[in-house]
Scaffold this active site. Structure first.
Site, PDB file in Angstrom:
ATOM      1  N   SER A   1     -10.057 -65.585 -24.762  1.00 40.30           N
ATOM      2  CA  SER A   1      -9.126 -65.866 -23.791  1.00 40.30           C
ATOM      3  C   SER A   1      -9.041 -64.084 -23.377  1.00 40.30           C
ATOM      4  O   SER A   1      -9.575 -63.296 -24.236  1.00 40.30           O
ATOM      5  CB  SER A   1      -7.413 -65.734 -25.108  1.00 40.30           C
ATOM      6  OG  SER A   1      -6.617 -64.833 -23.748  1.00 40.30           O
TER       7      SER A   1
ATOM      8  N   TYR B   1      -3.952 -63.966 -32.917  1.00 36.56           N
ATOM      9  CA  TYR B   1      -4.801 -64.804 -31.750  1.00 36.56           C
ATOM     10  C   TYR B   1      -5.878 -63.919 -30.897  1.00 36.56           C
ATOM     11  O   TYR B   1      -7.008 -64.182 -30.964  1.00 36.56           O
ATOM     12  CB  TYR B   1      -3.743 -65.468 -30.764  1.00 36.56           C
ATOM     13  CG  TYR B   1      -4.279 -65.860 -29.517  1.00 36.56           C
ATOM     14  CD1 TYR B   1      -3.705 -67.326 -29.574  1.00 36.56           C
ATOM     15  CD2 TYR B   1      -4.109 -65.462 -27.490  1.00 36.56           C
ATOM     16  CE1 TYR B   1      -4.319 -68.171 -28.638  1.00 36.56           C
ATOM     17  CE2 TYR B   1      -4.315 -66.256 -27.118  1.00 36.56           C
ATOM     18  CZ  TYR B   1      -4.614 -66.995 -27.549  1.00 36.56           C
ATOM     19  OH  TYR B   1      -5.320 -68.124 -26.067  1.00 36.56           O
TER      20      TYR B   1
END
Length: 246
Positions: free
Chosen positions: A141, A154
């Protein structure tokens, strides 16, 4: 002949979102698909949408459990006779600021994203190295590049996937196995569209192209990395962000 004719792909987290979009694009290019997901009912429904048992099968899989991931890979061999592409896509979010995030929230995200990707890499590589070919696509990401507020777990996991991709690419290249990663940015989904309009608009304003991406646009890049179009690429991280965070 389509780009993936005669090939079998495993997609984790394939019941919905980016995973389903990737699986759908792969099927359109001739692939047979094993969808792995903790929600096997949703995965089964997704497999039916893809064309049923001739082209897609659903298998319950918790990617944090290596035995279940190994079973997912085994299902590809048992049902379709090969494993040519592995997409490590399964993911969760447990967003909170550093002050408020619990140890459990941190551990859950690291386990699903980082350990889950490692489990997928390890299981797929064991089969692909014997075959002398294969393509592994890991989903990172843009959060792993720039870091996002409320996402220390994350962002850390997604950054770790980049390092893991590069290390595995070096280990597996001489065996004919390629390993690459994708870093999506702001992609339209049920989760992102649930943002308050003010937050959504502020994020879109950061994108030079001027809009959010669509799942199919990420799927197209996954197809490129899975196919022979990228035959001389390994250890590469491709940003699909509309120019955000250059």
């Amino acid at each position: 002949m389509s780009l993936l004719t005669g090939r079998t792909a495993v997609v984790t987290g394939g019941a919905q979102g980016l995973g389903f979009a990737i699986a759908n694009r792969f099927v359109a290019e001739g692939a047979r698909i094993i969808l792995g997901d903790v929600n096997v009912d949703a995965a089964g429904a997704a497999a039916e949408k893809l064309g049923g048992r001739e082209v897609a099968r659903a298998v319950r899989c918790d990617v944090t459990d290596h035995a279940e991931v190994a079973g997912l890979v085994a299902a590809a061999l048992e049902n379709f006779g090969s494993l040519d592409v592995m997409v490590n896509n399964a993911g969760i979010t447990r967003d909170a600021t550093l002050r408020k995030m619990t140890e459990e929230q941190f551990d859950q995200v690291i386990a699903v994203h980082l350990k889950g990707t490692w489990n997928g890499l390890r299981a797929a590589a064991a089969v692909m190295r014997d075959a002398g070919s294969g393509a592994i696509v890991n989903m990172s990401s843009i959060s792993g590049k720039v870091g996002m507020i409320g996402q220390t777990n994350y962002s850390a996991a997604k950054a770790g996937i980049v390092g893991m991709t590069k290390a595995a690419a070096k280990e597996l290249a001489y065996l004919g196995v390629r390993v690459n990663a994708i870093q999506p940015g702001l992609i339209r989904s049920a989760m992102t569209e649930a943002m308050p309009p003010r937050i959504w608009d502020s994020k879109v304003a950061e994108v030079p192209i001027g809009r959010a991406g669509e799942p199919d646009e990420v799927a197209a890049v996954a197809l490129f990395l899975a196919s022979d179009l990228s035959s001389y690429m390994t250890g590469t991280v491709l940003e699909v962000t509309g120019g955000r965070h250059l």
